[in-house]
Design an enzyme around this catalytic site. Structure first.
Site, PDB file in Angstrom:
ATOM      1  N   LYS A  38       0.809  -1.223   0.000  1.00 33.77           N
ATOM      2  CA  LYS A  38       0.000   0.000   0.000  1.00 33.77           C
ATOM      3  C   LYS A  38       0.842   1.273   0.000  1.00 33.77           C
ATOM      4  O   LYS A  38       0.452   2.298  -0.538  1.00 33.77           O
ATOM      5  CB  LYS A  38      -0.944   0.000   1.211  1.00 33.77           C
ATOM      6  CG  LYS A  38      -2.046  -1.048   1.136  1.00 33.77           C
ATOM      7  CD  LYS A  38      -3.059  -0.710   0.063  1.00 33.77           C
ATOM      8  CE  LYS A  38      -4.206  -1.706   0.029  1.00 33.77           C
ATOM      9  NZ  LYS A  38      -5.091  -1.467  -1.145  1.00 33.77           N
ATOM     10  N   GLU A  67      -9.760   6.181   2.728  1.00 35.28           N
ATOM     11  CA  GLU A  67     -10.643   5.149   3.239  1.00 35.28           C
ATOM     12  C   GLU A  67      -9.778   3.956   3.628  1.00 35.28           C
ATOM     13  O   GLU A  67      -8.668   3.814   3.121  1.00 35.28           O
ATOM     14  CB  GLU A  67     -11.655   4.731   2.166  1.00 35.28           C
ATOM     15  CG  GLU A  67     -11.163   3.660   1.176  1.00 35.28           C
ATOM     16  CD  GLU A  67     -10.013   4.096   0.268  1.00 35.28           C
ATOM     17  OE1 GLU A  67      -9.798   5.315   0.125  1.00 35.28           O
ATOM     18  OE2 GLU A  67      -9.326   3.212  -0.285  1.00 35.28           O
ATOM     19  N   SER A  82       1.805  -9.713  -0.918  1.00 39.88           N
ATOM     20  CA  SER A  82       1.489  -8.288  -0.844  1.00 39.88           C
ATOM     21  C   SER A  82       1.659  -7.674   0.543  1.00 39.88           C
ATOM     22  O   SER A  82       1.899  -6.485   0.667  1.00 39.88           O
ATOM     23  CB  SER A  82       0.060  -8.059  -1.337  1.00 39.88           C
ATOM     24  OG  SER A  82      -0.841  -8.865  -0.595  1.00 39.88           O
TER      25      SER A  82
END
Lengths: 271, 401
Positions: free
Chosen positions: B90, B112, B379
């Site tokens: 991210k 968000e 990830s």
């Protein structure tokens, strides 16, 4: 083809020197039959046209009041697009003459299928469409289909639309929906700082009537915007009133009382 | 096939900008700024510097020999996005958008978050760049992910619990967009995935493609050839598109997205948007959506809060319908198996999201030969999930193996 009922209404209002009062309600809040009763009540109280809201799971443009109304309509009765059109038909049968404007987010229409959707709404007394998440860049196909059956696709313009105002207003049918402030729908006391300038920009960009909405909840505000616009839209304030009397509306013996409170509120807005 | 999206933000028929007019100007302004800065050498250099020096890129491509051996088929390489600062991919995106926000003169950031990973990455970048930060998070998720809520607060961000709708990620997204409409003057919205209206799906992909760019270069160097399969978990789809994108032109490389099947695609509790969804407009773009026959968006379910989302990025819809990528479902139970196997064979506890990709590799690898190669996007790391996993496994760790 007969003149579109929205155009006819604005023509008459102009002759009478009046501003259109355009209330919004979420259909199916609290149930479909009561929505028919509320529409009748709105007409009796002096509304000039009415927006019939299709409840949606993800109402991006709406504040908490209309969100809750959508949730009530969906959890009480899983109200669909076809149900809303059916309510329009029933209201007509009950004698309501107001022009109807269907307000729906795009996905329910898309899932119904554009061809089927226009079959559904044509000749059911629906004169206009507001699709808040379908900006001009995305509306080409639907606009053409609406024009073919003389249903007006009513666009929104915002104080931030800037050079888009001209492009949007030039394609508008029925009226141009001017968003009074940056944000979502809902009762508020302050409007966008440049609102007056914005409204005169829109006014200058088109000969189509203009109406103001988002956050209008009182007689003073209706009067204020009535001077600058051809119509005033009241959404959340009506829906909040319905929410306030929802228990009265849901019981047969108190329904009349609930409707009377809605009537009194709209009469007060009307002045 | 690399020329998407077009100028209207379309990936084939998918994507677009289905938003209220009140947001259009902000999106156009954003698109213009991004087009400008993405070609600006100073901007590129600053983002690159932070990715390398702050987040620790490039992340390694690790040959998981014990896992490969155990499964007895293809050679498995893990792209270690879990080694990034804040523990997941991210940050690649939040660094890019954070620097963009700053260049655009914005002073506040909103975001968000579902699991909290994107919220933490946004709060981190806001702290790094000296900006105010508000993170919208479904009330349900704030309870499920208490630790990440505290982490964000520690980083100086305000966490706003969202109580509308399903009180999860989908409603956190709605609420962030609603807030943005009334604060566009000074506020930048860092959207966390390749979802939403144009230009987000394109921009977030561009910031995440570094995963695939590095992987491609690394596998060519380490194995001397391209992989047979590239596998990644898909919620909104940002790590998957980042991984897939640089391989799209490589015809021999099969792209496999792994979505969350929750309690099973035959139940109503899943997040298998590709398997069970249909084309629809949701949160600003046309893509696959989990919805009922009337177009009402349905709540999703997954053990992994990061995959618990009823939509998916429009570029994935384009890759699926054009046949370039395949998407398969993995259940909660299978993901837990994958998580435990990777922990035991390689000493790496993956995030529950990434465990879905591992679970698919468990199915795929044994069907391939030893000279074939799978590159899988790991990830994120599992630290954030340890408490939840303890709940699911009853504190027994590696039971059943």
């Amino acid at each position: 083809m007969a003149i579109n009922a929205i155009d006819a209404a604005f023509q008459r209002l102009r002759e009478e020197g009046r501003t259109a009062l355009i209330p919004f309600l979420t259909i199916g809040d609290p149930d479909l039959d009561t929505s028919v009763d509320i529409i009748k009540t709105l007409e009796e109280a002096g509304a000039d046209m009415v927006e019939l809201g299709v409840p949606y799971s993800d109402p991006l443009a709406d504040g908490p009041v209309i969100q809750r109304a959508s949730e009530r309509a969906l959890s009480n009765g899983r109200v669909t697009l076809a149900d809303v059109v059916h309510v329009a038909e029933n209201a007509r049968q009950a004698g309501v003459k107001l022009p109807f404007i269907l307000f729906s987010y795009y996905n329910p229409i898309l899932q119904y299928g554009l061809d089927r959707f226009f079959e559904l709404v044509t000749a059911k007394g629906i004169s206009g469409l507001i699709i808040p998440d379908l900006p001009i860049e995305e509306d080409v196909e639907l606009r053409a289909m609406a024009e073919a059956v003389d249903i007006h696709l009513i666009p929104l313009v915002a104080p931030t639309s800037n050079d888009r105002v001209k492009r949007i207003a030039s394609k508008a049918r029925g009226f141009v929906y001017c968003v009074s402030s940056l944000g979502v729908t809902g009762v508020r006391s302050d409007f966008h700082a440049g609102i007056d300038e914005f409204l005169s920009t829109v006014r200058g960009a088109t000969s189509t009537p203009i109406a103001v909405g988002f956050g209008i909840s009182s007689r003073e505000q209706v009067e204020r915007f009535g001077k600058q616009a051809d119509g005033v839209i009241v959404g959340s304030a009506i829906v909040r009133k319905i929410e306030e009397v929802v228990q009265l509306l849901q019981a047969a013996e108190t329904k009349r009382q609930g409707l009377d409170q809605i009537r009194a509120f709209v009469q007060e807005l009307r002045g | 096939m690399n020329q998407v999206p077009d100028q209207n933000g379309r990936f084939g028929k998918f994507g677009g900008r289905y938003v209220p007019e009140t947001l259009m100007n902000a999106l156009l302004e954003l698109e213009e700024a991004y087009q400008h800065y993405s070609k600006d050498p100073d901007f590129i250099a600053e983002v690159r510097y932070l990715l390398n020096k702050y987040s620790g890129r490039p992340t390694s491509l690790y040959h998981a020999q014990r896992l490969s051996e155990h499964l007895g088929g293809a050679q498995i390489y893990l792209k270690r996005e879990d080694l990034n600062h804040t523990g997941a991919h991210k940050i690649n995106n939040t660094i890019g958008q954070g620097v963009l926000a700053k260049r655009m003169g914005k002073t506040k950031i909103i975001a968000e978050t579902g699991a909290g990973q994107h919220g933490v990455a946004s709060a981190t970048v806001a702290a790094l760049l000296g900006m105010e930060c508000k993170v919208f998070m479904g009330e349900e998720d704030t309870k499920r992910q208490e630790l990440n809520v505290f982490r964000m607060k520690l980083l100086g961000a305000e966490v706003v619990p969202v109580t509308s709708g399903t009180r999860t990620l989908k409603d956190a997204c709605n609420e962030t967009l609603r807030y943005w409409v009334s604060h566009v003057d000074d506020t930048y919205y860092i959207l966390g995935s390749v979802t939403g209206p144009h230009p987000y799906p394109m921009m977030v992909r561009d910031f995440q493609r570094i995963i695939g760019d590095e992987s491609r270069e690394q596998i060519l160097k380490d194995a001397g050839r391209l992989p047979d399969y590239v596998v990644a978990a898909v919620g909104g789809g940002s790590n998957a598109i980042g991984m897939f994108y640089p391989f799209i032109g490589d015809d021999g490389v099969k792209l496999l997205g792994v979505e969350a099947a929750g309690r099973g695609v035959h139940t109503e509790e899943h997040a298998a948007t590709m398997t069970k969804g249909r084309h629809g407009v949701f949160q600003g773009s046309l893509s696959y959506v989990l919805q009922d026959e009337h177009g009402q968006v349905q709540p999703a379910h997954s053990i992994s809060a990061g995959l618990d989302y009823p939509g998916i990025g429009p570029e994935h819809a384009y890759l699926k319908d054009s046949g370039r990528a395949d998407y398969v479902p993995i259940t909660d139970a299978e993901a837990l198996e994958g998580l435990q196997l990777l922990s035991r064979t390689e000493g790496i506890i993956p995030a529950l999201e990434s465990a879905h990709a591992i679970a698919q590799v468990m199915k795929l690898a044994p069907t391939l030969s030893r000279d074939q190669i799978i590159v899988v996007s790991l990830s994120g790391r599992g630290d954030k999930d340890v408490q939840a996993i303890m709940g699911y496994l009853g504190g027994e760790g590696n039971h059943g193996h």
